[in-house]
Design a protein around this motif. Structure first.
Motif, short mmCIF file in Angstrom:
data_model
loop_
_atom_site.label_atom_id
_atom_site.label_comp_id
_atom_site.label_asym_id
_atom_site.label_seq_id
_atom_site.Cartn_x
_atom_site.Cartn_y
_atom_site.Cartn_z
N ALA A 163 0.83 -1.20 0.00
CA ALA A 163 0.00 0.00 0.00
C ALA A 163 0.87 1.26 0.00
O ALA A 163 2.06 1.20 0.31
CB ALA A 163 -0.91 -0.01 1.23
N PRO A 164 0.28 2.41 -0.33
CA PRO A 164 1.04 3.67 -0.27
C PRO A 164 1.50 3.96 1.15
O PRO A 164 0.88 3.53 2.13
CB PRO A 164 0.01 4.71 -0.75
N ARG A 165 2.58 4.74 1.26
CA ARG A 165 3.15 5.07 2.57
C ARG A 165 3.21 6.59 2.74
O ARG A 165 3.71 7.29 1.86
CB ARG A 165 4.56 4.48 2.70
N ASN A 166 2.71 7.04 3.87
CA ASN A 166 2.73 8.47 4.21
C ASN A 166 3.47 8.59 5.53
O ASN A 166 2.87 8.54 6.61
CB ASN A 166 1.29 9.00 4.31
N GLY A 167 4.80 8.74 5.44
CA GLY A 167 5.64 8.70 6.63
C GLY A 167 5.26 9.69 7.71
O GLY A 167 5.20 9.35 8.90
N LEU A 180 5.56 0.09 13.08
CA LEU A 180 5.06 0.16 11.71
C LEU A 180 5.61 -1.05 10.96
O LEU A 180 6.82 -1.28 10.96
CB LEU A 180 5.54 1.45 11.03
N VAL A 181 4.71 -1.82 10.35
CA VAL A 181 5.12 -3.00 9.58
C VAL A 181 4.76 -2.77 8.12
O VAL A 181 3.59 -2.56 7.79
CB VAL A 181 4.46 -4.29 10.10
N VAL A 182 5.77 -2.79 7.27
CA VAL A 182 5.59 -2.52 5.84
C VAL A 182 5.94 -3.77 5.05
O VAL A 182 7.03 -4.35 5.21
CB VAL A 182 6.48 -1.34 5.39
N VAL A 183 5.02 -4.20 4.19
CA VAL A 183 5.24 -5.37 3.32
C VAL A 183 5.31 -4.89 1.88
O VAL A 183 4.38 -4.23 1.40
CB VAL A 183 4.12 -6.41 3.48
N THR A 184 6.41 -5.22 1.20
CA THR A 184 6.59 -4.83 -0.20
C THR A 184 7.08 -6.03 -1.00
O THR A 184 7.75 -6.92 -0.47
CB THR A 184 7.62 -3.69 -0.33
N PRO A 185 6.76 -6.09 -2.29
CA PRO A 185 7.28 -7.17 -3.13
C PRO A 185 8.74 -6.95 -3.47
O PRO A 185 9.18 -5.81 -3.63
CB PRO A 185 6.40 -7.08 -4.38
N THR A 186 9.51 -8.02 -3.55
CA THR A 186 10.88 -7.92 -4.05
C THR A 186 10.87 -8.05 -5.57
O THR A 186 9.83 -8.36 -6.18
CB THR A 186 11.77 -9.01 -3.45
N ALA A 187 12.02 -7.87 -6.18
CA ALA A 187 12.12 -7.99 -7.63
C ALA A 187 11.81 -9.41 -8.10
O ALA A 187 11.43 -9.63 -9.26
CB ALA A 187 13.51 -7.58 -8.10
N ALA A 188 11.95 -10.38 -7.20
CA ALA A 188 11.69 -11.79 -7.55
C ALA A 188 10.22 -12.16 -7.43
O ALA A 188 9.82 -13.26 -7.84
CB ALA A 188 12.53 -12.70 -6.66
N HIS A 189 9.41 -11.26 -6.90
CA HIS A 189 8.01 -11.59 -6.63
C HIS A 189 7.24 -11.84 -7.93
O HIS A 189 7.17 -10.96 -8.81
CB HIS A 189 7.36 -10.46 -5.85
N LEU A 190 6.72 -13.05 -8.07
CA LEU A 190 5.94 -13.46 -9.25
C LEU A 190 6.73 -13.30 -10.54
O LEU A 190 6.14 -13.12 -11.62
CB LEU A 190 4.61 -12.68 -9.33
N ASP A 208 14.73 1.39 -1.92
CA ASP A 208 15.19 2.75 -1.69
C ASP A 208 14.02 3.73 -1.65
O ASP A 208 14.02 4.68 -0.85
CB ASP A 208 16.17 3.18 -2.79
N ARG A 209 13.02 3.50 -2.48
CA ARG A 209 11.87 4.39 -2.50
C ARG A 209 11.05 4.27 -1.22
O ARG A 209 10.54 5.26 -0.70
CB ARG A 209 10.99 4.10 -3.72
N VAL A 210 10.93 3.05 -0.70
CA VAL A 210 10.23 2.85 0.57
C VAL A 210 10.96 3.60 1.68
O VAL A 210 10.34 4.31 2.49
CB VAL A 210 10.12 1.36 0.91
N ALA A 211 12.28 3.45 1.72
CA ALA A 211 13.07 4.13 2.76
C ALA A 211 12.89 5.64 2.67
O ALA A 211 12.78 6.33 3.69
CB ALA A 211 14.53 3.75 2.62
N ALA A 212 12.84 6.17 1.46
CA ALA A 212 12.71 7.61 1.28
C ALA A 212 11.37 8.13 1.79
O ALA A 212 11.28 9.23 2.34
CB ALA A 212 12.88 7.98 -0.20
#
Length: 277
Positions: A163-167, A180-190, A208-212
């Motif tokens: 989902a979108p993130r609003n830090g 805060l628990v954030v779940v994101t797909p890796t490059a290997a996902h599907l 990197d975008r999630v961290a930003a």
């Protein structure tokens, strides 16, 4: 329909999206604040706490139906279990931002009996399901990119699954001792499905975008990549496509018509736990 008991339990944490005032039930179908701002409780059980048009459309009814059907297969049970383990012990309010059908939030609430859940989304078809996903869930129509209609420092945990993130807002809403628990797909996902059918790929700079989006409000406490090899039928593959971004411009049924069965696909997600910085 959302019970009055659950509405009361959740309402104490909610705030008016116009003036940030406290909210109370004003009649059978609405809540309001002391300044007279009023918001409807939809007949499907969710509370509409948004001002103006949302910044994004949310999932369509078909996308939501495909998501629920996929989750019902148990294909993402490993993700739900990882989410529960990462949240850890908690009491009070659990906010699921971009909650969809409320599937993951309901499982977290089952594991944490001293909690109440708030499902936040802009998809009305999703909120209709989320409102009845668990006896301790309250569902709210609200835009993640704007001020969340939640009191300062009220959440024991915030879940953000694909989902979108609003830090800034997450930090405002989260308690000082919250997670805060954030779940994101890796490059290997599907990846096998993506490569064969030329679907939308995961951004290689996703981490990197999630961290930003979470800097400087949060610090990473832990993270782990969870993987599973899924053996999909054509129907299951179609559901996975239908619930994702590719469904907005492709026909899932036509895409998977010639897919061999079973089709092996890697599910790979990063589950990260953050603390307030």
């Amino acid at each position: 329909m959302l019970s009055s008991g659950v509405l009361t339990d959740v309402l104490r944490y909610l705030r008016c999206p116009v003036c940030a005032g406290t909210l109370t039930v004003t009649n059978a179908g609405a809540v309001g604040c002391p300044r007279g701002h009023s918001f409807d409780i939809a007949r499907h059980g969710y509370l509409h706490l948004s001002v103006g048009r949302p910044s994004h459309p949310g999932d369509s009814a078909q996308m939501v139906a495909d998501r629920q059907a996929w989750l019902d297969t148990g294909g993402y049970d490993f993700l739900t279990e990882a989410l529960i383990a990462t949240v850890g012990p908690a009491h009070g309010l659990i906010v699921d931002v971009g909650a969809g059908t409320g599937h993951h939030l309901a499982a977290v609430l089952d594991a944490l009996p001293d909690t109440v859940g708030l499902a936040v989304d802009v998809s009305k078809p999703a909120l209709r399901r989320a409102a009845r996903a668990h006896p301790r869930i309250g569902a709210v129509f609200a835009d993640t990119w704007r001020r969340l209609p939640v009191a300062d420092g009220s959440a024991a945990a915030i879940l953000d699954v694909f989902a979108p993130r609003n830090g800034a807002e997450f930090r405002r809403v989260l308690r000082p001792d919250g997670v805060l628990v954030v779940v994101t797909p890796t490059a290997a996902h599907l990846a096998e499905l993506v490569a064969r059918l030329r679907l939308v790929r995961v951004d290689p700079d996703k981490t990197d975008r999630v961290a930003a989006t979470l800097t400087p409000w949060f610090r990473l406490e832990s993270e782990r990549v969870h993987t599973r090899l899924l053996h999909l039928t054509r129907r299951q593959a179609g559901l996975l496509i239908g619930m994702g971004p590719s469904a907005r411009h492709l026909d899932p049924a036509a895409l998977v018509a010639d897919l061999p069965e079973p089709f092996p696909v890697t599910a790979a997600v990063r589950v990260a736990r953050y603390r307030p910085a």
